[in-house]
Write a protein that holds these residues in place. Sequence first.
Motif, PDB file in Angstrom:
ATOM      1  N   GLU A   1     -30.888  44.183  22.034  1.00  0.00           N
ATOM      2  CA  GLU A   1     -29.457  43.920  21.921  1.00  0.00           C
ATOM      3  C   GLU A   1     -28.981  43.045  23.082  1.00  0.00           C
ATOM      4  O   GLU A   1     -28.149  42.152  22.899  1.00  0.00           O
ATOM      5  CB  GLU A   1     -28.713  45.263  21.945  1.00  0.00           C
ATOM      6  CG  GLU A   1     -27.593  45.379  20.923  1.00  0.00           C
ATOM      7  CD  GLU A   1     -26.935  46.755  20.954  1.00  0.00           C
ATOM      8  OE1 GLU A   1     -25.718  46.820  21.146  1.00  0.00           O
ATOM      9  OE2 GLU A   1     -27.669  47.774  20.809  1.00  0.00           O
ATOM     10  N   MET A   2     -29.511  43.311  24.279  1.00  0.00           N
ATOM     11  CA  MET A   2     -29.151  42.491  25.448  1.00  0.00           C
ATOM     12  C   MET A   2     -29.597  41.044  25.236  1.00  0.00           C
ATOM     13  O   MET A   2     -28.855  40.101  25.516  1.00  0.00           O
ATOM     14  CB  MET A   2     -29.813  43.044  26.710  1.00  0.00           C
ATOM     15  CG  MET A   2     -29.170  44.308  27.263  1.00  0.00           C
ATOM     16  SD  MET A   2     -27.534  44.057  28.019  1.00  0.00           S
ATOM     17  CE  MET A   2     -27.977  43.431  29.657  1.00  0.00           C
TER      18      MET A   2
ATOM     19  N   SER B   1     -36.301  45.710  30.701  1.00  0.00           N
ATOM     20  CA  SER B   1     -36.562  46.766  31.680  1.00  0.00           C
ATOM     21  C   SER B   1     -37.573  46.287  32.721  1.00  0.00           C
ATOM     22  O   SER B   1     -38.669  45.834  32.389  1.00  0.00           O
ATOM     23  CB  SER B   1     -37.099  48.009  30.975  1.00  0.00           C
ATOM     24  OG  SER B   1     -37.656  48.880  31.926  1.00  0.00           O
TER      25      SER B   1
ATOM     26  N   GLY C   1     -31.751  41.869  30.530  1.00  0.00           N
ATOM     27  CA  GLY C   1     -31.691  43.139  29.800  1.00  0.00           C
ATOM     28  C   GLY C   1     -33.066  43.767  29.639  1.00  0.00           C
ATOM     29  O   GLY C   1     -33.193  44.893  29.176  1.00  0.00           O
TER      30      GLY C   1
ATOM     31  N   ARG D   1     -27.707  38.400  22.949  1.00  0.00           N
ATOM     32  CA  ARG D   1     -26.539  37.688  23.485  1.00  0.00           C
ATOM     33  C   ARG D   1     -26.891  36.265  23.910  1.00  0.00           C
ATOM     34  O   ARG D   1     -26.002  35.432  24.101  1.00  0.00           O
ATOM     35  CB  ARG D   1     -25.977  38.457  24.690  1.00  0.00           C
ATOM     36  CG  ARG D   1     -25.452  39.828  24.323  1.00  0.00           C
ATOM     37  CD  ARG D   1     -25.625  40.824  25.450  1.00  0.00           C
ATOM     38  NE  ARG D   1     -24.838  40.514  26.627  1.00  0.00           N
ATOM     39  CZ  ARG D   1     -25.323  40.494  27.866  1.00  0.00           C
ATOM     40  NH1 ARG D   1     -26.592  40.724  28.113  1.00  0.00           N
ATOM     41  NH2 ARG D   1     -24.529  40.225  28.885  1.00  0.00           N
TER      42      ARG D   1
ATOM     43  N   HIS E   1     -37.477  47.620  23.459  1.00  0.00           N
ATOM     44  CA  HIS E   1     -36.626  48.771  23.187  1.00  0.00           C
ATOM     45  C   HIS E   1     -35.366  48.203  22.516  1.00  0.00           C
ATOM     46  O   HIS E   1     -34.997  47.057  22.758  1.00  0.00           O
ATOM     47  CB  HIS E   1     -36.303  49.417  24.535  1.00  0.00           C
ATOM     48  CG  HIS E   1     -35.445  50.639  24.465  1.00  0.00           C
ATOM     49  ND1 HIS E   1     -34.069  50.583  24.441  1.00  0.00           N
ATOM     50  CD2 HIS E   1     -35.756  51.952  24.432  1.00  0.00           C
ATOM     51  CE1 HIS E   1     -33.577  51.809  24.400  1.00  0.00           C
ATOM     52  NE2 HIS E   1     -34.580  52.665  24.389  1.00  0.00           N
TER      53      HIS E   1
ATOM     54  N   GLY F   1     -33.662  41.253  35.672  1.00  0.00           N
ATOM     55  CA  GLY F   1     -33.005  42.351  34.958  1.00  0.00           C
ATOM     56  C   GLY F   1     -31.758  41.889  34.217  1.00  0.00           C
ATOM     57  O   GLY F   1     -31.324  42.531  33.258  1.00  0.00           O
TER      58      GLY F   1
ATOM     59  N   ILE G   1     -32.275  48.553  23.082  1.00  0.00           N
ATOM     60  CA  ILE G   1     -31.232  48.070  24.014  1.00  0.00           C
ATOM     61  C   ILE G   1     -31.654  46.735  24.629  1.00  0.00           C
ATOM     62  O   ILE G   1     -30.842  45.831  24.815  1.00  0.00           O
ATOM     63  CB  ILE G   1     -30.920  49.113  25.107  1.00  0.00           C
ATOM     64  CG1 ILE G   1     -30.198  50.309  24.468  1.00  0.00           C
ATOM     65  CG2 ILE G   1     -30.033  48.510  26.201  1.00  0.00           C
ATOM     66  CD1 ILE G   1     -29.752  51.377  25.450  1.00  0.00           C
ATOM     67  N   GLU G   2     -32.949  46.596  24.896  1.00  0.00           N
ATOM     68  CA  GLU G   2     -33.444  45.304  25.405  1.00  0.00           C
ATOM     69  C   GLU G   2     -33.171  44.204  24.371  1.00  0.00           C
ATOM     70  O   GLU G   2     -32.741  43.094  24.705  1.00  0.00           O
ATOM     71  CB  GLU G   2     -34.945  45.392  25.687  1.00  0.00           C
ATOM     72  CG  GLU G   2     -35.322  46.325  26.838  1.00  0.00           C
ATOM     73  CD  GLU G   2     -36.827  46.381  27.080  1.00  0.00           C
ATOM     74  OE1 GLU G   2     -37.257  46.142  28.210  1.00  0.00           O
ATOM     75  OE2 GLU G   2     -37.581  46.667  26.124  1.00  0.00           O
TER      76      GLU G   2
END
Lengths: 254, 254
Positions: free
Chosen positions: A246-247, A123, A121, A250, A241, A118, A243-244
Motif C-alpha cells: 500500500e505504501m 520494512s 514503506g 503511492r 506485506h 524506510g 502495508i508495504e
Amino acid sequence: MLYLIGTGLGDERDLTLRAVDILKKCSKVYFEYYTSIYRGDLKKLEMLIDKPIILADRKMIEVESDKILDDAKNKNVALLIMGDIFSATTHSDMVLRAEEKGIQVAVIHNASILTAIGDTGLSLYKFGRTASIPFLTDSWKVDSPYEILRDNKKNGEAHTLFLLDLKVTEKKTMTFNQAIEFLIEIESRKKEGLITNDTLVVGCCGLGFEGLEMFYGKLSDVLKKNSNVFPQCLIIPGKLHFIEEEMLERFKVE
Amino acid sequence: MLYLIGTGLGDERDLTLRAVDILKKCSKVYFEYYTSIYRGDLKKLEMLIDKPIILADRKMIEVESDKILDDAKNKNVALLIMGDIFSATTHSDMVLRAEEKGIQVAVIHNASILTAIGDTGLSLYKFGRTASIPFLTDSWKVDSPYEILRDNKKNGEAHTLFLLDLKVTEKKTMTFNQAIEFLIEIESRKKEGLITNDTLVVGCCGLGFEGLEMFYGKLSDVLKKNSNVFPQCLIIPGKLHFIEEEMLERFKVE
C-alpha cells in the motif's frame, strides 16, 4: 581527539545539536566531500560553526589521513561524513590508525541512506545485503550486484538495496535508470530470469530531504521515468506485506 | 500537518536543528515512548522545545492514533520516535491513515540502531535480514531468529543483527545474555549446529551514546559478561574482512 560526525542527509539544519556544539569547539574541521552529494550550503555551514571547513577528497582520506590524525593528537579535530559514519571499511581503518597513535575517537551518528529507504514503506528488517553498482570502464564486468540480488531473493525473499556510484569531481552521478541498464546487461549474460520487464523496482531520488521523488512499478515502466534529483538509488523489493504494498502504490508509475 | 521526527539514539542534544525548529512551532508534541529506552531527560527536552510533551504508549499509537491524526488536520502536530522513523510497519500504517484523512506527513530522519551497529566495525553492507527476539510467555516458541541466522549464513555469510524485546511499562529490558540463552534453547531442539560454545558473537550495550559497552568473542566467553547499559542487542557476524576483525578485536573478551 578526533570526532567523526555524520551530516545526515540534508543541509546544515540536519546536523544534531551535539554535532554543532562539538564543531564549534574544534580547532579544525574537515569535510569528506566525495562520497555523496552534499545538499547543504558550505558557506552557511561555515557560518553556523563559526570556522572555515577544509574539503577532503578521497586521496586525503585514504592516503594522506596521517595529516588529519597528526592534527588530532593535540587538538580537537572533526571530520564531517555525509549520512552516518560507518558503512564500508574506510572509517574503521581511520579509527584503527587513530587509536594506534593514541588518539581518542568519538562518533556522532546521524541519519543514513540505509534507514531513509524506510520512506518507501519497505520494512528495514527485511532488507538483505546491500549491493553497490559502480561506473565501469571498458570491458570490466562486475556481477556481484546480480549475485547479491539472487541470494537475497533466496533468503526469505529479502529486499535488495542498490547504492549507485558517483564521481563528485567529475560531476558524474548514476541514475536509477543506469542502474537498471546495468542489471539488464548482466541478465543478458547470466540468463537466470531475475531481471525481466515485469520485475517490480523502486527508483528513489533524493531520499531523506525535501524534493524527494520515488517511482515504483514494473521495470519497463520505471525505466521510462527520469529525475534530476540526486543522489539516487534503486531497490528491488522481495516479498511484500500488504502495508508495504500500500505504501509503494503511492509511487506507482505505468 | 503531521511531522514524524526521529530522536536519534542519545539525549535531547541528539535532535537535529531542523527537528528543534519544527518542534518549537508545533502546537502539540507526542513522544512514542515504548519502543526503546530514552536516554535523554524529558524535562530538558520540554525546556528545549518550549512546550509540554505528551507521552504516547502502544495503545495510543496503534489503536487510538485517530486522536493524534485529528489534531494534525488543522494544526502542526509532531510525533517523536526513538531512533529513526521507519523500521517495521507501525509508522507506515500511520502515514497511510494520515494521507487518507488528507493530512500531509513530513519525515525528519535521525540516527538509528540499524546503522549505529557500524560502531562494531562490521560493514553495514554485509548485514542480512534483521531478527527480533521477543520475551516469551509459557510454552510459546519462536524459531524465526534462528531461521534468519541460518539464511543469512547461507547468503554470502552475511552478518545477523538481533534486536531485543523490551517492556518499558514493566521496566523489563532483554540483555544480550538472555538473547544468547534464547538461541541456545532453539539450537537444543533444532540441532543444526549454528549455535555452539565457539560461535563468535558481539554483545552491544547502549549503542550510539556515551557509556557504550561491547563484548566480542566466543559465545561461552561473552555469556559470562554482564552490562547494566541499555538498550542491548546481539550480533552474530558472518565472514570477516581483516579490518572488521581488527575492529572487533578491540572488544575481545576471554
